[in-house]
Write an enzyme that holds these catalytic residues in place. Structure first.
Site, PDB file in Angstrom:
ATOM      1  N   HIS A 233      27.774  -2.427  -1.555  1.00  0.00           N
ATOM      2  CA  HIS A 233      29.101  -2.522  -0.947  1.00  0.00           C
ATOM      3  C   HIS A 233      29.637  -1.126  -0.678  1.00  0.00           C
ATOM      4  O   HIS A 233      29.537  -0.245  -1.535  1.00  0.00           O
ATOM      5  CB  HIS A 233      30.062  -3.278  -1.872  1.00  0.00           C
ATOM      6  CG  HIS A 233      31.380  -3.602  -1.251  1.00  0.00           C
ATOM      7  ND1 HIS A 233      32.363  -2.647  -1.035  1.00  0.00           N
ATOM      8  CD2 HIS A 233      31.893  -4.768  -0.787  1.00  0.00           C
ATOM      9  CE1 HIS A 233      33.408  -3.224  -0.472  1.00  0.00           C
ATOM     10  NE2 HIS A 233      33.143  -4.513  -0.302  1.00  0.00           N
ATOM     11  N   HIS A 298      31.681  -9.017   4.680  1.00  0.00           N
ATOM     12  CA  HIS A 298      33.112  -9.160   4.385  1.00  0.00           C
ATOM     13  C   HIS A 298      33.880  -8.828   5.657  1.00  0.00           C
ATOM     14  O   HIS A 298      33.723  -7.722   6.194  1.00  0.00           O
ATOM     15  CB  HIS A 298      33.555  -8.180   3.294  1.00  0.00           C
ATOM     16  CG  HIS A 298      32.957  -8.427   1.952  1.00  0.00           C
ATOM     17  ND1 HIS A 298      33.159  -7.569   0.889  1.00  0.00           N
ATOM     18  CD2 HIS A 298      32.168  -9.423   1.479  1.00  0.00           C
ATOM     19  CE1 HIS A 298      32.526  -8.032  -0.178  1.00  0.00           C
ATOM     20  NE2 HIS A 298      31.913  -9.151   0.165  1.00  0.00           N
TER      21      HIS A 298
END
Length: 382
Positions: A233, A298
């Site tokens: 991430h 995301h």
């Protein structure tokens, strides 16, 4: 694209039954009660999977299987920590879970200064205020060198905020900065924050890269053998925080990571909000460049300001061109013949959201609005 929701299990007030009513199909979850560095027992994984499946959903992504701070610092005997991580991957694979998100941000996960800033048309949103962060680092922590990390307007604003703030205001700011740590993770007071910062003293961008490379070399071969995709991430926000280096902030960073261990299992979580809040990142171009290594998505956006501040926006507004990003993702799916799991990342607190306690950003109504808007984009482009 495969619709998913993040669920924090026993730490979440939103229920699986409520997620089912949204007609999303997958859940993104983790065993947040297990301390960092310990093995995730297969029976605990199986119990979480069974709970999710009993609601008619599937456990599609682990977010996150955390990396212990000693691995990030490169200190101590790391072999047991690497072995534990590999064992957890084996237990996840045995339960059919093949996508694992993680991050390599020192100490803090995502960082904000306001959890309930007013949104333009009502409700509240997450906000990062550069002046408040400057006040925290310069005046509350007293970190050496902090003044050099902020523009003059942020430093001036930070001094003004600190001088007019109460003890309650400062306690709230500290709690907000700690709020990015989910579940049972230890939070720090000011003295504790200083102590953990000292544990990273002298470590550079190059050092952190070397420690990430060692981690990847230790775990990616196991992930490859198990058919698991690990996806890092990006930093949130993509800038140094508390004087600590961040190494997953730009397209150049991603290219280095993908090349450090050049295997498909060494992949990326495309977070449009995290990457987009960096002033030089072109998120559609990043999506196109690294499409073969994106395993999880995301989707969110924000409105940023010149001093580095930003507010999280509704999913159809803001500075990230989500239409262009999704167009690229649909092309990636077509080329790779995959159905990428995505989630509407964060959401405003709207309508009845304020009647329950929720993990910051992980509302029900606000995320449902975001999912509906993203569905519209996907339907139109498809």
């Amino acid at each position: 694209m495969r619709e998913t929701w993040r669920w924090f299990g026993e730490f979440d007030s939103v229920t699986l039954t409520e997620f089912t009513q949204t007609e999303a199909v997958g859940i993104v979850s983790a065993l947040h009660a297990i301390p960092y560095g310990e093995v995730w027992p297969q029976d605990a994984i199986a119990a979480r999977r069974a709970e999710i499946e009993a609601a008619g959903l599937t456990w599609d992504v682990v977010e996150s299987l955390p990396v212990h701070e000693d691995i990030k610092r490169g200190t101590g005997n790391l072999e047991p920590l690497f072995a534990n991580y590999r064992t957890s991957l084996k237990h996840l694979a045995a339960e059919g879970i093949k996508t694992v998100c993680y991050n390599f941000m020192p100490i803090l996960d995502w960082t904000r200064t306001d959890l309930a800033a007013p949104a333009p048309r009502g409700g509240t949103c997450l906000h990062f205020d550069a002046a408040k962060m400057a006040a925290f680092e310069i005046h509350m922590l007293g970190r050496d060198g902090a003044e050099a990390d902020y523009p003059s307007d942020a430093k001036t604003g930070g001094t003004a905020w600190f001088e007019t703030s109460t003890e309650a205001d400062r306690a709230e700011l500290l709690a907000t900065i700690m709020a990015g740590l989910p579940g049972a993770v230890e939070r720090y007071d000011i003295a504790g924050q200083r102590g953990v910062l000292d544990s990273y003293a002298g470590r550079t961008h190059t050092d952190l890269r070397a420690n990430l490379k060692r981690f990847l070399e230790e775990v990616i071969p196991t992930a490859t053998d198990l058919g698991i995709n690990l996806c890092i991430h990006p930093d949130d926000p993509p800038r140094n925080i508390l004087g600590l280096p961040r190494i997953v902030s730009t397209a150049e960073d991603i290219a280095w990571i993908m090349g450090a261990v050049d295997e498909p299992a060494n992949g990326l979580t495309l977070c449009t909000g995290s990457l987009g809040s960096h002033p030089t990142n072109d998120v559609p171009a990043i999506t196109r460049a690294f499409g073969d290594r994106i395993h999880f998505v995301h989707l969110r956006t924000f409105a940023k300001q010149p001093d580095g501040s930003f507010s999280e926006s509704a999913h159809l507004n803001g500075d990230v061109d989500l239409v262009a990003v999704i167009d690229e993702l649909l092309e990636v799916e077509s080329k790779r013949d995959v159905d990428l799991p995505f989630r509407a990342d964060h959401g405003h607190a709207l309508l009845t959201d304020d009647q329950r306690t929720f993990q910051p950003g992980y509302t029900l109504v606000g995320r449902l609005r975001g999912l509906a808007e993203l569905r519209g984009i996907i339907a139109a482009l498809s």
